[in-house]
Write a protein that holds these residues in place. Structure first.
Motif, PDB file in Angstrom:
ATOM      1  N   HIS A 193     -61.480  31.769 -49.452  1.00 39.04           N
ATOM      2  CA  HIS A 193     -61.744  30.726 -48.466  1.00 39.04           C
ATOM      3  C   HIS A 193     -60.681  30.762 -47.376  1.00 39.04           C
ATOM      4  O   HIS A 193     -59.475  30.665 -47.660  1.00 39.04           O
ATOM      5  N   MET A 194     -61.128  30.873 -46.136  1.00 42.67           N
ATOM      6  CA  MET A 194     -60.228  30.830 -44.987  1.00 42.67           C
ATOM      7  C   MET A 194     -59.346  29.588 -45.025  1.00 42.67           C
ATOM      8  O   MET A 194     -58.173  29.630 -44.626  1.00 42.67           O
ATOM      9  N   TRP A 195     -59.892  28.494 -45.490  1.00 39.91           N
ATOM     10  CA  TRP A 195     -59.195  27.206 -45.554  1.00 39.91           C
ATOM     11  C   TRP A 195     -57.849  27.307 -46.271  1.00 39.91           C
ATOM     12  O   TRP A 195     -56.907  26.566 -45.949  1.00 39.91           O
ATOM     13  N   ASP A 196     -57.738  28.222 -47.218  1.00 38.71           N
ATOM     14  CA  ASP A 196     -56.521  28.341 -48.018  1.00 38.71           C
ATOM     15  C   ASP A 196     -55.421  29.156 -47.336  1.00 38.71           C
ATOM     16  O   ASP A 196     -54.332  29.283 -47.892  1.00 38.71           O
ATOM     17  N   HIS A 197     -55.694  29.689 -46.133  1.00 38.71           N
ATOM     18  CA  HIS A 197     -54.756  30.661 -45.555  1.00 38.71           C
ATOM     19  C   HIS A 197     -54.483  30.394 -44.081  1.00 38.71           C
ATOM     20  O   HIS A 197     -54.299  31.319 -43.298  1.00 38.71           O
ATOM     21  N   ILE A 198     -54.431  29.123 -43.734  1.00 38.18           N
ATOM     22  CA  ILE A 198     -54.268  28.775 -42.318  1.00 38.18           C
ATOM     23  C   ILE A 198     -52.837  28.320 -42.018  1.00 38.18           C
ATOM     24  O   ILE A 198     -52.070  27.947 -42.913  1.00 38.18           O
ATOM     25  N   ILE A 199     -52.535  28.388 -40.733  1.00 36.75           N
ATOM     26  CA  ILE A 199     -51.259  27.916 -40.211  1.00 36.75           C
ATOM     27  C   ILE A 199     -51.552  27.232 -38.883  1.00 36.75           C
ATOM     28  O   ILE A 199     -52.565  27.525 -38.236  1.00 36.75           O
ATOM     29  N   GLN A 200     -50.678  26.292 -38.495  1.00 36.47           N
ATOM     30  CA  GLN A 200     -50.854  25.626 -37.203  1.00 36.47           C
ATOM     31  C   GLN A 200     -49.497  25.224 -36.661  1.00 36.47           C
ATOM     32  O   GLN A 200     -48.571  24.914 -37.413  1.00 36.47           O
ATOM     33  N   ASP A 201     -49.375  25.289 -35.329  1.00 35.58           N
ATOM     34  CA  ASP A 201     -48.139  24.833 -34.682  1.00 35.58           C
ATOM     35  C   ASP A 201     -48.429  23.683 -33.722  1.00 35.58           C
ATOM     36  O   ASP A 201     -47.695  23.449 -32.768  1.00 35.58           O
ATOM     37  N   PHE A 202     -49.520  22.957 -34.022  1.00 34.78           N
ATOM     38  CA  PHE A 202     -49.981  21.862 -33.167  1.00 34.78           C
ATOM     39  C   PHE A 202     -49.256  20.560 -33.462  1.00 34.78           C
ATOM     40  O   PHE A 202     -48.904  19.806 -32.549  1.00 34.78           O
ATOM     41  N   GLY A 210     -46.205  25.606 -38.959  1.00 33.05           N
ATOM     42  CA  GLY A 210     -45.296  26.738 -39.017  1.00 33.05           C
ATOM     43  C   GLY A 210     -45.358  27.548 -37.739  1.00 33.05           C
ATOM     44  O   GLY A 210     -46.066  27.198 -36.785  1.00 33.05           O
ATOM     45  N   ASP A 211     -44.608  28.630 -37.719  1.00 34.56           N
ATOM     46  CA  ASP A 211     -44.532  29.523 -36.561  1.00 34.56           C
ATOM     47  C   ASP A 211     -45.646  30.561 -36.676  1.00 34.56           C
ATOM     48  O   ASP A 211     -45.574  31.457 -37.525  1.00 34.56           O
ATOM     49  N   VAL A 212     -46.672  30.444 -35.847  1.00 34.54           N
ATOM     50  CA  VAL A 212     -47.822  31.345 -35.908  1.00 34.54           C
ATOM     51  C   VAL A 212     -47.387  32.787 -35.696  1.00 34.54           C
ATOM     52  O   VAL A 212     -47.802  33.696 -36.421  1.00 34.54           O
ATOM     53  N   GLN A 213     -46.546  33.019 -34.714  1.00 29.47           N
ATOM     54  CA  GLN A 213     -46.137  34.372 -34.362  1.00 29.47           C
ATOM     55  C   GLN A 213     -45.391  35.061 -35.508  1.00 29.47           C
ATOM     56  O   GLN A 213     -45.505  36.269 -35.702  1.00 29.47           O
ATOM     57  N   SER A 214     -44.644  34.296 -36.282  1.00 29.09           N
ATOM     58  CA  SER A 214     -43.852  34.865 -37.374  1.00 29.09           C
ATOM     59  C   SER A 214     -44.633  35.016 -38.662  1.00 29.09           C
ATOM     60  O   SER A 214     -44.089  35.525 -39.660  1.00 29.09           O
ATOM     61  N   ASN A 215     -45.881  34.594 -38.667  1.00 31.30           N
ATOM     62  CA  ASN A 215     -46.698  34.640 -39.887  1.00 31.30           C
ATOM     63  C   ASN A 215     -48.048  35.310 -39.608  1.00 31.30           C
ATOM     64  O   ASN A 215     -49.102  34.663 -39.675  1.00 31.30           O
ATOM     65  N   ASN A 217     -49.866  37.152 -41.338  1.00 31.94           N
ATOM     66  CA  ASN A 217     -50.793  37.182 -42.476  1.00 31.94           C
ATOM     67  C   ASN A 217     -51.574  35.886 -42.615  1.00 31.94           C
ATOM     68  O   ASN A 217     -52.519  35.808 -43.408  1.00 31.94           O
ATOM     69  N   LYS A 218     -51.184  34.866 -41.846  1.00 29.99           N
ATOM     70  CA  LYS A 218     -51.882  33.586 -41.852  1.00 29.99           C
ATOM     71  C   LYS A 218     -52.816  33.483 -40.641  1.00 29.99           C
ATOM     72  O   LYS A 218     -52.675  34.217 -39.662  1.00 29.99           O
ATOM     73  N   ILE A 219     -53.740  32.531 -40.691  1.00 27.76           N
ATOM     74  CA  ILE A 219     -54.771  32.372 -39.657  1.00 27.76           C
ATOM     75  C   ILE A 219     -54.491  31.105 -38.862  1.00 27.76           C
ATOM     76  O   ILE A 219     -54.476  30.004 -39.421  1.00 27.76           O
ATOM     77  N   ASP A 220     -54.284  31.267 -37.577  1.00 27.80           N
ATOM     78  CA  ASP A 220     -54.039  30.120 -36.698  1.00 27.80           C
ATOM     79  C   ASP A 220     -55.343  29.338 -36.537  1.00 27.80           C
ATOM     80  O   ASP A 220     -56.270  29.778 -35.864  1.00 27.80           O
ATOM     81  N   ILE A 221     -55.426  28.165 -37.132  1.00 34.41           N
ATOM     82  CA  ILE A 221     -56.655  27.382 -37.112  1.00 34.41           C
ATOM     83  C   ILE A 221     -56.966  26.869 -35.711  1.00 34.41           C
ATOM     84  O   ILE A 221     -58.106  26.486 -35.411  1.00 34.41           O
ATOM     85  N   ASN A 222     -55.977  26.888 -34.838  1.00 35.06           N
ATOM     86  CA  ASN A 222     -56.165  26.378 -33.479  1.00 35.06           C
ATOM     87  C   ASN A 222     -56.192  27.494 -32.435  1.00 35.06           C
ATOM     88  O   ASN A 222     -55.915  27.239 -31.260  1.00 35.06           O
TER      89      ASN A 222
END
Length: 429
Positions: A193-202, A210-215, A217-222
């Motif tokens: 599930h994509m839901w389990d692997h997201i990151i956001q800097d909003f 978290g820092d999208v650029q530094s991660n 392997n994670k998916i920027d939900i925004n």
């Protein structure tokens, strides 16, 4: 002097012969006799590969096999079921198709809900419905070596849930998942599930900050290059599977990327960032096509929306074909890319694969669906979704083209000697 001249002539002959034998122009000559037919254009008949094309026409709700003369060799009776995009012809002669549920509650473009296996006459050998208020199967399927079936699912969460994880829109959210079903038991045996692997800097006060650029392997939900009132954030549209490495290749349209996911995990591990052959759990082990999707300043963007991740076999094993729709330029491009042997997905570096081959043309553009399939002689069959089909050589020559009314998901190539065709037991003529 005379003997020396003869030697030079002999060496020249050998040289010319070797060049000719390695030349793209020295392919076996096709013997297809093409008719004059509306929409059929033949530019180099001698080099058109003689094979069959599995055609999925969503607009007419038809699935059929045609030859390069565009004669229909077999058509499936769908018995009133509406196509939900993909239809694959399996080695045993059965057709695995995504169909639309009768009462779907999620109706984004490409929705399905009903996965069915049909025999040559359209009789249902197996069927599974995955459709309710918060979930629906959509777009694509893939059969695994053990007979299990991967399929895409959309999942919906409430505005409150979306706010909690740091989604920047004030809407419900619809995101992607991949499920694996055992058709012998109808049991879901694996999930991602994509839901389990997201990151956001909003918003630092919400989950997943978290820092999208530094991660990477994670998916920027925004990321949200494509905004809509449905909260449809990813709109995945295709899957392929690497059996040697136990990896899933996922085409993610709204991110203009291909994501690679480790299928060797357990479902429990796939919810986390640990476990599996790559010890990343369900996090992305590699991604490519659009570095801006994870705020990477390095690497050149290739895709502008994309379809049909098509892993190649034989001499081209390790390469993949992708159809980039080219929404913003009104021009599509087919890429053949070399997937890295070892994945090294890091921030602030060029993570994009090598472009082995590409083809575009001012007349090639479909903003939706579409794909590409390689032929045994190296030619490429291109599906231009709202036009029809092209065949081009590996030096970019347009050999054959067929324009007809329809809306074409993909075209799949088959040789007359393929198991799928033999098992259909088609009449010869």
């Amino acid at each position: 002097m005379k003997n020396y001249s003869k030697v030079k002539l002999f060496l020249a002959f050998i040289s010319i012969t070797l060049i000719s034998c390695n030349s793209d122009d020295n392919e076996p000559i096709s013997t297809i006799e093409f008719p004059t037919k509306e929409g059929l254009e033949v530019f180099n008949a001698a080099r058109v590969y003689d094979g069959l094309v599995l055609v999925n026409d969503a607009s007419a709700n038809r699935v059929y096999l045609m030859d390069k003369r565009t004669d229909i060799k077999h058509e499936w009776n769908l018995n009133g079921k509406r196509l939900g995009n993909d239809a694959k012809l399996l080695d045993d002669g059965r057709l695995l198709s995504m169909f639309e549920s009768l009462n779907p509650e999620i109706t984004l473009g490409g929705f399905g809900g009903l996965i069915s296996m049909l025999d040559k006459n359209g009789n249902v050998d197996w069927s599974y419905e995955y459709s309710n208020e918060n979930h629906i199967a959509h777009h694509d399927t893939e059969v695994l070596p053990n007979g299990n079936i991967l399929f895409l699912s959309w999942e919906k969460k409430s505005i409150e849930d979306a706010n909690e994880i740091g989604f920047s829109q004030e809407t419900e959210i619809i995101y992607d998942a991949i499920l694996e079903i055992d058709p012998k038991t109808n049991e879901i045996v694996w999930e991602w599930h994509m839901w389990d692997h997201i990151i956001q800097d909003f918003d630092e006060t919400r989950l997943n900050f978290g820092d999208v650029q530094s991660n990477p392997n994670k998916i920027d939900i925004n990321y949200l290059e494509v905004k809509n009132e449905f909260g449809d954030v990813s709109h995945a549209n295709g899957i392929d599977y690497d059996a040697d490495k136990d990896l899933i290749f996922l085409s993610v349209n709204y991110y203009s990327e291909i994501w690679i996911i480790d299928h060797s995990t357990t479902t429990a591990q796939a919810k986390t960032s640990k476990g599996g052959n790559y010890n990343l759990g369900g996090d992305l082990i590699y991604r490519f096509g659009n570095p801006s999707a994870y705020k990477n300043q390095n690497g050149t963007r290739l895709f502008d929306r994309n379809h049909h991740p098509n892993l190649l076999e034989g001499e081209k094993k390790g390469n993949i074909l992708i159809y980039s729709n080219g929404i913003n330029t009104d021009q599509s491009t087919v890429y053949e890319l070399k997937i890295p042997e070892n994945f090294n997905l890091e921030s602030n570096q060029n993570n994009e694969p090598e472009v082995v081959w590409s083809f575009t043309d001012p007349d090639l553009f479909a903003g939706r669906v579409s794909g590409a399939d390689i032929l045994p002689n190296g030619n490429v069959l291109i599906t231009e979704g709202d036009f029809g089909f092209w065949e081009v050589s590996n030096n970019g020559e347009i050999l054959w083209r067929y324009n007809t009314l329809g809306f074409f998901w993909r075209g799949y190539h088959f040789d007359y000697t393929d198991s799928a065709i033999i098992n259909l037991d088609l009449p010869t003529n």
